[in-house]
Every structure is written in structure tokens, then in C-alpha cells.
Design a protein around this motif. Structure first.
Motif, short mmCIF file in Angstrom:
data_model
loop_
_atom_site.label_atom_id
_atom_site.label_comp_id
_atom_site.label_asym_id
_atom_site.label_seq_id
_atom_site.Cartn_x
_atom_site.Cartn_y
_atom_site.Cartn_z
N SER A 71 -37.69 12.69 26.33
CA SER A 71 -38.67 11.98 25.50
C SER A 71 -38.74 12.50 24.07
CB SER A 71 -40.06 12.00 26.15
OG SER A 71 -40.49 13.34 26.38
N THR A 75 -37.92 17.34 27.14
CA THR A 75 -38.43 16.91 25.84
C THR A 75 -38.43 18.09 24.88
OG1 THR A 75 -40.19 15.70 24.71
CG2 THR A 75 -40.88 17.37 26.29
N MET A 90 -41.12 6.19 28.22
CA MET A 90 -40.94 7.37 27.38
C MET A 90 -41.49 7.07 25.99
SD MET A 90 -37.10 8.72 28.30
CE MET A 90 -36.38 7.08 28.22
#
Length: 375
Positions: A185, A154, A290
Motif C-alpha cells: 500500500s 507498506t 489499498m
């Protein structure tokens, strides 16, 4: 609001440090101007090169301004602590309070320490993240998925700061884990597909047995959102927008769902809708969601999510600052949380926004999560 706060920090440092120096008026004025330029550098750079979200100035300049800005923020914190403590002591003993408030040596030590920490924080921000591994038990997980390994990425924030060599190294680290699944994410990029055309291709090398899935973070919406979604898909990354997919192993099933960031409607795009994302999912199959931001975790849990993977906070950047960042994210800022029986994992992120490249006590990470059956 952000620019106002940065300006106030700059004025405070100028008032409580620069104007206390034994220098001439002109020298103080020049130093004050330098402090204010550093304080407002995100806006100033955006007027000449790129945007606040994606400065397109030379990398050495982004690093230099990052060191200076980090030092400025830290020095303001040090000075504020000194002034508050001095004020309290003044009420108890005026001589002691005056010595602390008017002392000249301590502010110099604070300034040097802030600069050293700012340099250290920037060096930690631009390094290739280490791998963080842990096991997580999931209710209802089929035996076929016991030991299933997910690499969670992420906040890559691919930019002029975190450019292609860094991206190549992150991809190599992720692939070396030989994961079953890669989930990203949000906040993959800063800038337009044109400005990042030489930096994003390594994402096409991400490899996992069951594929690579992602959701949009807020930064995807700041420049050419639709183009970015198309680019990610061309690179072999499946972007989930209020939808889910099924991973099957034998008789076992695992739901992988994703929602877009909540800034979507401000940019003419859809917003997050976890109910829609889970329509038609098989009952009893564990749900992994997510969601770029962790703040909606309780609502997501109420809709049947078993594990939520988020980022957005960058861990708070600096230990201590995370307490403030948590207040804007429903109390979630870094690590693993139990939310009404749902597991929420908030990653510190692999990268960060180039406008504040600081990490002190909150290291970047590539996360490997091994799923285990919950007895």
C-alpha cells in the motif's frame, strides 16, 4: 513549515540546555551551531546530496544524523515537560519551582537519556521487521476464501538507509509466509530509478499464488513517478490506479482495488477516486482496498469497501508522538479499526523515511492477514 518547526526545536534546546552549561561563550556558540545543523540536517543534506525525500549521503551519515535528530527531538520534549512542570510548581511554591527550572543535574540526565533513546530508536528503525499475524472476519466472504492469507507490506522506503541487503531480507520474510496474495500500500521507494537501480531488484522475487499488487504512496511522486510505475510493473508488481481486479476461487470472488495517493494532482498525475476504482465490480463480492493514507476511510466505506489496507503514518514513530500523528490522519495511526462496519488496518510499515529514522514503541512490521467468513 517543517523547516521552521525544526529550527524552533533547535533554538529551544540551545536556549534551555546549551546556554545553561558552564562553558565559555565560544564553546556554547559551537554547540549551538551543531544543534542547529542537526535540527535542519534534512534541508542541508538536500543542498549537496539528493533531496529531502531521498538523501543520497553515505549510510553511516544518515544513521548518525538520525541518532542525533532523534535525540534532539526527545531532549526538546523532556525539557518542555520540565519547564511546564516547573512553571506550574512555581505558582504553588516559588522555591520548588525555581529548583526544577534552574537545576543542572536533571537536564544532563535528560540529555544522556535522549541520546541513548535516539540510538535505540534508530537501531529499531533499520532492523528487518518482524511478522505480525492476525485473523479478520469479512462479511460476505465465500467459503472458498475462508483461510485466505494476505501479506500486507507498506512504507518500504527503499533508500540509501534501507538498501539492498535489507530489501532482500524483507522479501525473504514475506515469501517464507507462502501467501495467497501480496498487497503493497505505497511508499515503496525514495529517490529515482537511477539512484535505486541496485536496491529495488529484490522486489521482483516477491511471490504469491494470486500475484503481487500495489498502489502509489506520496513518496513515489517526488521523483520520476511514471518511471517508477513502469519499473514496478517490470518487476512483476501490478500497480492499481483507480481500478480493481478480481480474484476467483470456485464460485467465490474477491475484489482487490487500489487508489493512488492524493498528492498525485500536484505532480501532474491523477488523484484517488474510489468510485471509479469500483466501477463494474460484482455486487456481493467483498472489497479490499489499498489506500496509502488512512484518512479517507469513512468515505471509502460509504462506497462499499469491506477492508482497507493503509500505511503512511509509520505508527507515529514514537509512542506518544502517535497521538499527534493521528490528528493529521482522521484519528487513525496504527492497528485495526472498525469504521462504520469496515475494517481498516493501518500498518506501522516495514520501513520509514530516512529523514527521521526513529522507532520507539512502534515497531516495524510485515503483516499476515488471514481472512475468515463472518457468520
Amino acid at each position: 513549515m517543517f523547516l521552521l518547526a525544526a529550527g524552533l526545536i533547535g533554538f529551544y534546546v540551545a536556549w534551555r540546555y546549551v546556554w545553561q552549561l558552564r562553558l565559555g561563550l565560544m564553546a556554547k556558540a559551537v554547540l549551538t551551531m551543531a544543534v542547529l545543523i542537526v535540527a535542519e540536517h534534512q534541508w542541508l543534506v538536500s543542498q549537496f546530496a539528493g533531496t529531502m525525500a531521498s538523501p543520497e549521503s553515505p549510510r553511516w551519515l544518515i544513521i548518525g544524523l538520525g541518532v542525533g535528530y532523534g535525540a534532539l527531538i526527545l531532549l526538546a520534549c523532556f525539557l518542555l515537560i520540565k519547564d511546564v512542570l516547573g512553571g506550574v510548581l512555581y505558582l504553588v511554591s516559588r522555591p520548588v519551582g525555581k529548583r526544577l527550572l534552574a537545576g543542572r543535574r536533571l537536564p544532563h540526565f535528560m540529555a544522556v537519556s535522549a541520546l541513548a533513546l535516539g540510538a535505540w530508536g534508530t537501531s529499531q528503525a533499520v532492523r528487518v521487521p518482524d511478522v505480525r499475524k492476525f485473523e479478520l472476519s469479512v462479511a460476505g466472504l465465500a467459503s472458498e476464501f475462508d483461510g485466505y492469507r494476505i501479506v500486507h507490506l507498506t512504507d518500504l522506503h527503499i533508500s540509501r538507509l534501507l538498501h539492498r541487503p535489507w530489501v532482500d531480507a524483507v522479501v525473504d520474510e514475506a515469501n517464507a509466509l507462502n501467501p495467497d496474495l501480496i498487497l503493497i500500500s505505497g511508499d515503496l521507494v525514495d529517490g529515482t530509478p537511477q539512484t535505486r537501480r541496485n536496491d529495488v531488484p529484490p522486489l521482483g522475487r516477491l511471490s504469491a499464488r494470486d500475484g503481487v499488487y500495489a498502489v502509489a504512496g506520496n513518496h513515489e511522486y517526488y521523483a520520476a513517478f511514471s518511471q517508477w510505475i513502469g519499473t514496478f510493473r517490470e518487476l512483476g508488481i501490478t500497480v492499481l490506479e483507480n481500478e480493481h481486479t478480481l480474484i476467483r476461487a470456485g464460485a467465490g470472488e474477491l475484489v482487490i482495488a487500489g487508489v493512488p495517493d492524493l498528492v498525485g494532482p500536484r505532480h501532474g498525475q491523477i488523484g484517488p477516486d474510489v468510485v471509479k476504482a469500483l466501477v463494474g465490480r460484482p455486487q456481493g463480492a467483498p472489497v479490499i482496498l489499498m489506500d496509502h493514507r488512512p484518512g479517507n476511510a469513512r468515505n471509502n466505506r460509504a462506497q462499499g469497501v469491506d477492508l482497507q489496507l493503509s500505511g503512511h503514518t509509520h505508527g507515529g514513530h514514537i509512542r506518544g508522538f502517535d497521538l499527534l500523528v493521528a490528528r493529521f490522519n482522521a484519528g487513525f495511526v496504527s492497528g485495526l479499526y472498525d469504521v462504520d462496519g469496515m475494517s481498516l488496518y493501518v500498518s506501522n510499515g516495514a520501513g520509514l523515511w530516512p529523514g527521521f529514522p526513529q522507532r520507539i514503541g512502534r515497531p516495524s512490521e510485515i503483516t499476515e492477514i488471514t481472512l475468515r467468513r463472518r457468520s
